[in-house]
Design a protein around this motif. Structure first.
Motif, short mmCIF file in Angstrom:
data_model
loop_
_atom_site.label_atom_id
_atom_site.label_comp_id
_atom_site.label_asym_id
_atom_site.label_seq_id
_atom_site.Cartn_x
_atom_site.Cartn_y
_atom_site.Cartn_z
N ASP A 182 0.83 -1.20 0.00
CA ASP A 182 0.00 0.00 0.00
C ASP A 182 0.87 1.26 0.00
OD1 ASP A 182 -1.89 1.90 0.40
OD2 ASP A 182 -2.20 1.44 2.52
N GLU A 184 0.15 4.27 0.64
CA GLU A 184 -0.07 5.18 1.78
C GLU A 184 0.77 4.76 2.98
OE1 GLU A 184 -4.18 5.89 2.71
OE2 GLU A 184 -4.33 7.35 1.07
N GLN A 185 1.02 3.43 3.10
CA GLN A 185 1.88 2.99 4.21
C GLN A 185 3.28 3.59 4.08
OE1 GLN A 185 2.39 -1.22 5.15
NE2 GLN A 185 0.17 -1.36 4.98
N ALA A 188 3.04 7.22 4.86
CA ALA A 188 2.90 7.43 6.30
C ALA A 188 4.25 7.28 6.98
CB ALA A 188 1.91 6.43 6.88
N ILE A 203 9.24 -1.48 6.74
CA ILE A 203 7.96 -1.58 6.05
C ILE A 203 8.01 -2.58 4.89
CG2 ILE A 203 6.11 -0.28 4.93
CD1 ILE A 203 6.73 0.75 7.70
N PHE B 81 -4.30 9.16 7.33
CA PHE B 81 -4.75 8.82 5.99
C PHE B 81 -6.13 8.21 5.99
CE2 PHE B 81 -0.21 9.03 5.77
CZ PHE B 81 0.07 9.51 4.51
N GLN B 82 -6.78 8.30 4.82
CA GLN B 82 -8.11 7.74 4.68
C GLN B 82 -8.11 6.23 4.94
OE1 GLN B 82 -9.95 8.71 0.97
NE2 GLN B 82 -11.75 7.46 1.37
N SER B 83 -7.06 5.54 4.45
CA SER B 83 -6.98 4.09 4.65
C SER B 83 -6.28 3.75 5.96
CB SER B 83 -6.23 3.46 3.48
OG SER B 83 -4.87 3.87 3.53
N ALA B 85 -3.50 3.55 6.90
CA ALA B 85 -2.07 3.29 6.64
C ALA B 85 -1.33 2.84 7.89
CB ALA B 85 -1.40 4.52 6.02
N LEU B 86 -1.94 1.94 8.65
CA LEU B 86 -1.23 1.36 9.80
C LEU B 86 -0.27 0.31 9.28
CD1 LEU B 86 -4.23 0.93 12.25
CD2 LEU B 86 -2.57 2.79 12.13
N TYR B 87 0.77 0.02 10.07
CA TYR B 87 1.73 -0.99 9.66
C TYR B 87 1.22 -2.34 10.15
CZ TYR B 87 4.19 3.44 9.52
OH TYR B 87 4.52 4.74 9.30
N PRO B 88 0.80 -3.22 9.24
CA PRO B 88 0.05 -4.42 9.64
C PRO B 88 0.87 -5.41 10.46
CG PRO B 88 0.54 -4.47 7.29
CD PRO B 88 0.96 -3.13 7.78
#
Ligand code: ATP
Ligand code: MG
Lengths: 290, 334
Positions: A182, A184-185, A188, A203, B81-83, B85-88
């Motif tokens: 993603d 956006e990740q 971010a 990441i 962010f809208q999504s 955007a956390l780090y899974p």
């Protein structure tokens, strides 16, 4: 009721495939196990006799056996290391937008389509030949002594050849994984103050973990049985320097015509491969659940 | 401190100019909402401020210092962010700690800030979970937590609530407003939902095709829309816009009357129409009136108790001093 019927029908329908596959697997395995307990030499037909564990003790105490185990491990480990690290780097590179991207991607994938025997021969004769090879020519050009690859660093040479063939596979899988990250990740993390290097380690790499697991699992299965590249380049030599388990089994049964010992070696190889598989599943299989 | 000045900034993607020259000042501690229809350049503008996109020309100043060329991490802004955007692959705690770790902050201070943020956002029970094990609202809070631990000069939100269901959205809206009151930090908030804009903002910036249509407080925009676009965009249900003969009576090309400024009567009135759909909200009823000869539908806010039925004839009278008048260019005549 309907589901019970359809389940029974489904079982009936797939049974031919299952029976065929089982037979395909079990009959050769059964015969191999049977042969491994016989004194069975192709040069003396008709003298087969029960040998007990003699073949096994002969195979397992052969000094070539331990050499073969180490060679197998080095071969698998070396190729995995090169393909995974190289694959990640290539994927990073190919993920960047640049001119001629489509063509370059196609070229990177090309080695995967070359047959192992052909690629090994090309490497042996065109690149690594100490007199006419490209590497020898390059070494000469800068005034160095050409390396006689298959005499001085035989196992490493084989690792190089095999890794070249498998690099595209790793690159392709890792590239698709990288593209699924993603955006956006990344943005971010950029705002969170991570530089390019931290972004990669914190990441991108964790995101690739699953794909790397898949690459390692699939490649290990195929790399344990590398054969063609050895046969057309070094024939397992010099000495036993490039003899892996697969090649040792071949050498026993078809070069020394000792089918009994060869079969015993085959059974040992199957057992070892399963141990490795269980290990791998345990060690990195959990990556696949998360 | 978080005073942000945009000085004639523009942004083009290739040949397409998405943001024409634009000036805007955001004061320290203000809650500014960018609102506008989809594709009008709200996200682009926010990303320019964040530094995730480079401006094509113009200057961005943060606290008076030119930040046009400053990389995003150094601008001291935090973005949600809208999504999310956390780090899974990181736990909630690690997610929130990430910007602090990158800044090389010592462990004690990190823990203090994380526990603080977790308390403020009600996340204390979830710190060891992975983002995948959280609900949408909780993820949203983690994303906000990751922003507040940095103690940034300003927060940037890009439609942070659009992935939540309606009830949760109202709750989070309040939480964000409350957070703003507590932190008193500049916040820039992007949405296309004018209700969010009206309820949260100190200052609303209405955008259309990259152009600022009007800047002002929510009530200011509601009471004095500068042009037809703003008049139609702000307010729910939307303002009734009437063109033609009835408007000429007021020396205007178009007049606008808000649903609550239309008096309803069964006996007499200025205009006449037939009741269509009635939306009963309990406290109010919104009536859609047809066949008035003014516009396709006229919306009127009536009492919750109104008993008019489909097909009834009604009379409408606008509240004279609440009529908005617009000229041929669509600009307000005051
Ligand atoms: N990377 C890009 N390349 C080219 N055009 C872009 C790019 N990003 C945005 N645009 C264009 O810029 C315009 C504004 O986009 P933007 O994302 O800012 O809209 P928005 O106001 O945030 O809309 P939404 O409410 O749908 O999120 C759109 O017309 C879009 O097509
Ligand atoms: Mg947007």
């Amino acid at each position: 009721m309907a589901t019970q019927h359809s389940r029974a029908a489904a079982r009936l329908m797939i049974s031919p495939a299952v029976i065929l596959l089982l037979g395909w697997m079990l009959i050769p395995l059964g015969m191999t196990i049977y042969f491994s307990f016989l004194r069975y030499n192709l040069l003396m037909p008709g003298t087969e006799a029960w040998a007990g564990f003699e073949n096994y003790s002969y195979f397992l105490t052969d000094p070539a056996f331990f050499a073969a185990i180490w060679n197998t491990l080095f071969l698998v480990g070396g190729v995995l290391l090169i393909t995974v690290v190289g694959g990640i780097l290539l994927a990073l590179l190919l993920d960047q937008p640049f001119w001629g991207q489509g063509i370059v991607r196609l070229l990177v994938i090309a080695p995967f389509f070359v047959m192992p025997t052909v690629s090994a021969l090309v490497w042996k004769n065109m690149f690594m030949n100490p007199v006419n090879g490209l590497f020898a020519f390059l070494a000469d050009a800068i005034g160095m002594q050409p390396v006689d690859f298959f005499a001085e660093i035989p196992l490493l040479s084989i690792i190089l050849i095999v890794a070249w063939g498998w690099l595209p596979f790793a690159t392709l899988i890792l590239l698709t994984a990288m593209q699924s990250l993603d955006g956006e990740q990344l943005e971010a993390s950029e705002m969170d103050g991570a530089g390019a290097v931290s972004r990669f380690f914190h990441i991108v790499l964790p995101h690739l973990a699953r794909a790397i697991t898949v690459v390692i699992l699939i490649q290990t299965i195929f790399l344990l049985s590398i054969f063609a590249e050895i046969l057309v380049t070094t024939n397992g030599g010099p000495g036993t320097a490039t003899t892996n388990l697969t090649f040792l089994v071949y050498a026993e049964s078809l070069l020394r015509f000792d089918v009994g010992t060869g079969s015993a070696g085959g059974v040992v190889a199957v057992i070892l491969a399963n141990i490795v598989a269980i290990f791998l599943m345990r060690m990195i299989g959990k990556n696949l659940d998360a | 401190m978080g005073r942000i000045t945009l000085d004639k900034i523009t942004k083009s993607f290739g040949d397409v100019q998405v943001i024409p020259p634009l000036d805007l000042t955001i004061e320290d501690g203000e809650f500014v909402v960018f609102v506008g229809p989809s594709g009008c350049g709200k996200s682009t503008l926010l990303r320019l401020i964040a530094g995730l996109e480079d401006v094509s020309s113009g200057e961005i100043r943060i606290d008076g210092k030119n930040a046009t060329e400053t990389p995003p991490a150094k601008r001291g802004l935090a973005m949600v962010f809208q999504s999310y955007a956390l780090y899974p692959h990181m736990s909630v705690r690690k997610n929130i700690a990430f910007p602090l770790r990158m800044a090389g902050m010592d462990q004690k201070e990190q823990d203090r800030r994380i526990d603080n943020a977790a308390k403020v956002l009600n996340l204390s029970d979830y710190l060891d979970r992975r983002p995948g094990q959280l609900s949408g609202g909780q993820r949203q809070r983690v994303a906000i937590g990751r922003a507040i631990v940095r103690e940034p000069a300003a927060f940037l939100f890009d439609e942070p609530l659009s992935n939540l269901d309606a009830a949760l959205r109202v709750g989070m809206r309040l939480e964000i407003s409350e957070l703003h009151n507590r932190l008193e930090t500049t916040m820039i908030y992007v949405t296309h939902d004018q209700v969010e804009a009206m309820t949260m903002a100190d200052k609303i910036v209405v955008l259309r095709a990259g152009l600022i249509e009007q800047v002002g407080s929510p009530l200011d925009l509601y009471k004095h829309p500068r042009n037809l676009f703003v008049a139609g965009f702000i307010g729910s249900p939307t303002m009734n816009l009437i063109a033609g003969e009835p408007a000429r009576a007021y020396d205007a090309t178009t007049i606008g009357v808000r649903p609550e400024h239309m008096a309803l009567s069964t006996e007499s009135g200025k205009w006449t129409g037939k009741v269509g759909v009635a939306e009963h909200l309990g406290s109010d009823t919104f009536l859609h009136i047809h066949e008035t000869g003014l516009a396709e539908t006229i919306t009127v806010r009536a009492d919750g108790e109104v008993t008019l039925r489909h097909g009834d004839t009604v009379h409408l009278t606008p509240v004279e001093d609440k009529i908005h008048r617009f000229d041929g260019e669509g600009m307000r005549i005051s």
